[in-house]
Design an enzyme around this catalytic site. Structure first.
Site, PDB file in Angstrom:
ATOM      1  N   SER A  10      28.021  38.466 -41.171  1.00 35.39           N
ATOM      2  CA  SER A  10      26.596  38.734 -41.072  1.00 35.39           C
ATOM      3  C   SER A  10      26.440  40.087 -40.369  1.00 35.39           C
ATOM      4  O   SER A  10      27.243  40.989 -40.617  1.00 35.39           O
ATOM      5  CB  SER A  10      25.941  37.576 -40.316  1.00 35.39           C
ATOM      6  OG  SER A  10      24.545  37.641 -40.409  1.00 35.39           O
ATOM      7  N   HIS A  37      25.457  37.752 -45.354  1.00 37.09           N
ATOM      8  CA  HIS A  37      24.003  37.577 -45.250  1.00 37.09           C
ATOM      9  C   HIS A  37      23.357  38.931 -45.473  1.00 37.09           C
ATOM     10  O   HIS A  37      23.703  39.901 -44.829  1.00 37.09           O
ATOM     11  CB  HIS A  37      23.617  37.084 -43.853  1.00 37.09           C
ATOM     12  CG  HIS A  37      24.178  35.733 -43.535  1.00 37.09           C
ATOM     13  ND1 HIS A  37      24.368  35.296 -42.262  1.00 37.09           N
ATOM     14  CD2 HIS A  37      24.578  34.728 -44.346  1.00 37.09           C
ATOM     15  CE1 HIS A  37      24.857  34.060 -42.277  1.00 37.09           C
ATOM     16  NE2 HIS A  37      25.010  33.694 -43.535  1.00 37.09           N
ATOM     17  N   ASP A 130      26.349  30.297 -38.735  1.00 31.06           N
ATOM     18  CA  ASP A 130      26.804  29.947 -40.079  1.00 31.06           C
ATOM     19  C   ASP A 130      28.324  30.143 -40.119  1.00 31.06           C
ATOM     20  O   ASP A 130      28.840  31.110 -39.570  1.00 31.06           O
ATOM     21  CB  ASP A 130      26.100  30.844 -41.115  1.00 31.06           C
ATOM     22  CG  ASP A 130      26.352  30.368 -42.538  1.00 31.06           C
ATOM     23  OD1 ASP A 130      26.816  29.221 -42.710  1.00 31.06           O
ATOM     24  OD2 ASP A 130      26.082  31.148 -43.471  1.00 31.06           O
TER      25      ASP A 130
END
Lengths: 187, 285
Positions: A10, A37, A130
């Site tokens: 991310s 992401h 995540d």
């Protein structure tokens, strides 16, 4: 093609990928899947950017795309990426999972069902949790888990969560990642 | 929601066959990875502690089936999703449709209707709405009721308005609806040419000939064989030179149909070729 290498990242992970990709062996014998992401709009520039950094083929796959060795698959924005038994990609536009779509957890968990103990899953820099559930699933199926060394991460939350909440086999500095991947090549 | 994994592949397979036999809803050719996630998800949401419990509920309580279908089928949608797709429809497809006296559009898997209202707005702005019929179908009757109402959360309007502008929209997006507390009710003139009906892509057949079929983010949930079957259904339902629009990551590339269609832009829109061209192509083949 029995092995799969998964990378989830991310905030702050693009920088790491740009360092790793040029160092990857030009003839990898397995595919790599990257789940990043990113914003919801179709950002084809990212594929081009990554492609420019490696002689391997970086693809933003369509649904039902078959996995091939030496290709790097970048999860398309706003879809979850799942794997099927026949080693094709299924895309899924269902609810976000832990506020993320694509979700690293979902791809990791799906891939390890197919590739079992030959699954390698790496978590890079990022600002959310995540990946933790996915890493647990990988470990439960005897796969190998890896995390970027949090000290080297622009945003250390995600690798820290990975290390503290799941069992991580290898903690790597960005400079060590490509070497690790290249060593998995079977001649 | 990912772990614990309550379901074994063989058990799921068996249950899907049972549902098909009992109720006529056939999910056996849905993409395995995805449907397993959905079934796992419904076990978590409805608090079944084992797969057997879910099965019991489904087999013994026919009323639960509707709930199951609603949760198994994904109903995530938005207006003017992927604005560039709608821009291509507006600029490249609708002008071609103008040559027909009556335009028939099939939106397969319309869910709660956001897409069909988007299409109606484009038809209105290209002055085609009076001669266009929009057939909007879905497997799930309860989403069709919502679609018929044309009432969407006001909280979505900012996003939809941005999408609309990016798709080449010409007006004030807010002219198309009346705001009422938390909801936006879309204008009746958009609804006049819409026909809503249940249609199951797995088991139902072609019901008309269309100049444009749009089916976005439905086929990703089907396995390859079922995809092939549905592509055939679309092919049978599409006039020559008709258009087929798919989701941004769906493709004809892995399908038999590929050689009879050509992609008209970088968007996922294909045009069916004329019969004679198809013959020449297949002769060469």
């Amino acid at each position: 093609m029995d092995t799969i290498f998964l990378i989830g990242g991310s905030a702050g992970s693009l920088k790491v990928l740009l360092e790793v990709l040029p160092e990857l062996s030009a003839n990898l014998t397995f595919p790599i899947i990257i789940i990043l992401h990113r914003k919801g709009y179709v950002d084809s520039q990212l594929v081009n950017l990554l492609n420019a950094k490696t002689s391997l083929n970086v693809i933003e796959p369509d649904d039902k795309e078959p996995l091939s060795p030496g290709n790097i698959y970048l999860a398309p924005p706003d879809y979850h990426l799942l794997l099927e038994q026949d080693k094709t990609i299924s895309l899924d536009f269902s609810e976000k999972f832990n506020f993320s779509r694509p979700s690293i957890d979902i791809t990791f968990s799906s891939a390890v069902k197919i590739f079992k103990e030959n699954t390698f899953a790496l978590i890079l820099s990022g600002a959310n949790a995540d990946g933790v559930e996915g890493l647990k699933a990988v470990k439960a199926n005897n796969g190998t888990t890896l995390a970027q060394n949090p000290i080297t991460a622009e945003v250390n939350y995600m690798p820290l969560q990975a290390i503290t909440q799941s069992k991580i086999d290898f903690v790597l500095n960005p400079s060590e990642i490509a070497t690790f991947i290249n060593k998995l090549n079977v001649s | 929601m990912i772990e614990p994994d309550l379901i074994r592949d063989e058990e799921l397979e068996k249950l899907l066959i049972e549902i098909a036999e009992l109720y006529g809803y056939d999910f056996t050719q849905y993409s395995k990875a995805s449907i397993k996630r959905r079934v796992n998800r419904i076990c978590v949401i409805d608090k079944f502690t084992s797969f057997a419990e879910l099965r019991y509920q489904l087999i013994k309580q026919p009323s639960y089936l509707q709930r199951f279908i609603e949760e198994i089928t994904v109903n995530v949608t938005e207006m003017f999703r992927d604005p560039s797709f709608y821009k291509a429809l507006r600029d490249d497809v609708f002008p071609q449709l103008d040559t027909y006296p009556i335009i028939r559009i099939w939106l397969a898997g319309c869910s709660t209707g956001e897409e069909v209202y988007s299409l109606a707005i484009i038809a209105k702005e290209t002055n085609l709405i009076q001669k266009t019929l929009f057939y909007a179908t879905d497997i799930n009757p309860s989403v069709l009721e919502k679609a018929r109402d044309g009432i969407f959360p006001i909280s979505q309007m900012k996003l939809y308005s941005e999408n609309y502008i990016n798709s080449g929209g010409l007006k004030n997006f807010s002219d198309y609806y009346t705001a009422n507390y938390d909801f936006a009710r879309f204008n009746d003139d958009l609804k006049q040419k819409m026909i809503f009906s249940t249609h199951n892509l797995v088991s139902d057949r072609s019901f008309n000939e269309f100049q444009l079929i749009i089916c976005r983010n439905v086929l990703i949930y089907f396995d390859k064989d079922l995809q092939a079957k549905v592509f055939k259904l679309f092919d049978d339902s599409l006039e020559h030179l008709g258009f087929l629009g798919l989701g941004s990551k769906e493709t004809l590339r892995f399908s038999q149909l590929d050689k009879h269609y050509h992609q008209i832009s970088t968007e996922k829109i294909w045009r069916k070729q004329k019969e004679d061209k198809r013959l020449i192509k297949s002769n060469n083949f």
